[in-house]
Motif scaffolding. Structure first.
Motif, short mmCIF file in Angstrom:
data_model
loop_
_atom_site.label_atom_id
_atom_site.label_comp_id
_atom_site.label_asym_id
_atom_site.label_seq_id
_atom_site.Cartn_x
_atom_site.Cartn_y
_atom_site.Cartn_z
N LYS A 96 1.23 -1.35 -0.26
CA LYS A 96 0.18 0.17 -0.44
C LYS A 96 0.85 1.56 0.05
O LYS A 96 1.91 1.06 0.99
N LEU A 116 -3.36 3.59 1.15
CA LEU A 116 -4.55 3.16 -0.22
C LEU A 116 -3.27 2.18 -1.16
O LEU A 116 -2.42 2.26 -0.79
N ALA A 125 -8.68 5.70 -5.56
CA ALA A 125 -8.67 4.57 -3.89
C ALA A 125 -9.43 5.14 -2.68
O ALA A 125 -9.80 4.12 -1.58
N LEU A 126 -9.66 6.29 -2.36
CA LEU A 126 -10.38 7.12 -1.63
C LEU A 126 -11.37 6.40 -2.00
O LEU A 126 -12.21 5.83 -0.27
N LEU A 129 -11.49 2.49 -0.42
CA LEU A 129 -11.43 2.51 1.04
C LEU A 129 -12.52 1.59 1.44
O LEU A 129 -13.65 2.05 2.01
#
Length: 189
Positions: A96, A116, A125-126, A129
């Motif tokens: 990550k 991430l 990527a957010l 999550l």
């Protein structure tokens, strides 16, 4: 060889500090898990039980309550702090990328590194999550509202459902680029 495996599955006591809207709860959790997020995300239970707990309410002048056990509702927990660092097992490690982030979880703010998946646009990527509790490493947390000073911790796990803002964060010097020495000379003349 087998001597190193003896006791590997024995539960250990891990000290934790939990923050809710109104309380700080310190205690130990008996677990076989090594990482906070594994403890908080793995179970089907909506609560955890701490041993040797101390419960302190924000804004009161009464003494904190000590109790042998305390059951804490995970939905009420804003974030959990651990000052214990755990080395991740190489076989469980997923590559990550650490990104500096600011998390607003009123009345607190947390700044630190979220981790991430690599080779992704930060927006994507957010969006990927996941987890009920998300880890933040090299974290600093505080609350001006309840008078909680800035505190650093190697790891904080915040309640993803309670966070209002999770955003990339960069420290900015508001004075950067300004020649303050010239301004000071003008004020004295």
């Amino acid at each position: 060889m087998f001597d190193s495996m003896i006791g590997a599955n024995e539960p250990t006591k891990l000290p934790l500090t939990l923050f809710t809207d109104a309380f700080v709860i310190k205690g130990n959790i008996r677990t076989r898990q090594g990482r906070i997020t594994d403890i908080l995300n793995a179970g089907d239970e909506d609560f955890i039980v701490l041993e040797d707990a101390m419960v302190d309410e924000f804004g009161t002048r009464t003494q904190a309550v000590r109790t042998e056990y305390a059951q804490v509702n995970l939905d009420a927990v804003l974030f959990v702090v651990s000052n214990t660092t755990v080395e991740t097992r190489p076989d469980l490690r997923t590559p990550k990328v650490a990104e500096q982030a600011m998390i607003s979880i009123p009345p607190f703010r947390i700044v630190g590194h979220i981790h991430l998946l690599p080779e992704r646009d930060l927006h994507d990527a957010l969006g990927e999550l996941r987890g009920r509790f998300v880890p933040v490493t090299d974290a600093t947390f505080w609350s001006d509202t309840v008078g909680e000073a800035r505190t650093s911790a190697p790891m904080v796990a915040f309640n993803h459902h309670r966070a209002q803002i999770l955003a990339p964060h960069r420290e900015v010097d508001p004075w950067a680029g300004l020649d303050r020495s010239a301004a000071a000379e003008n004020e004295t003349t």
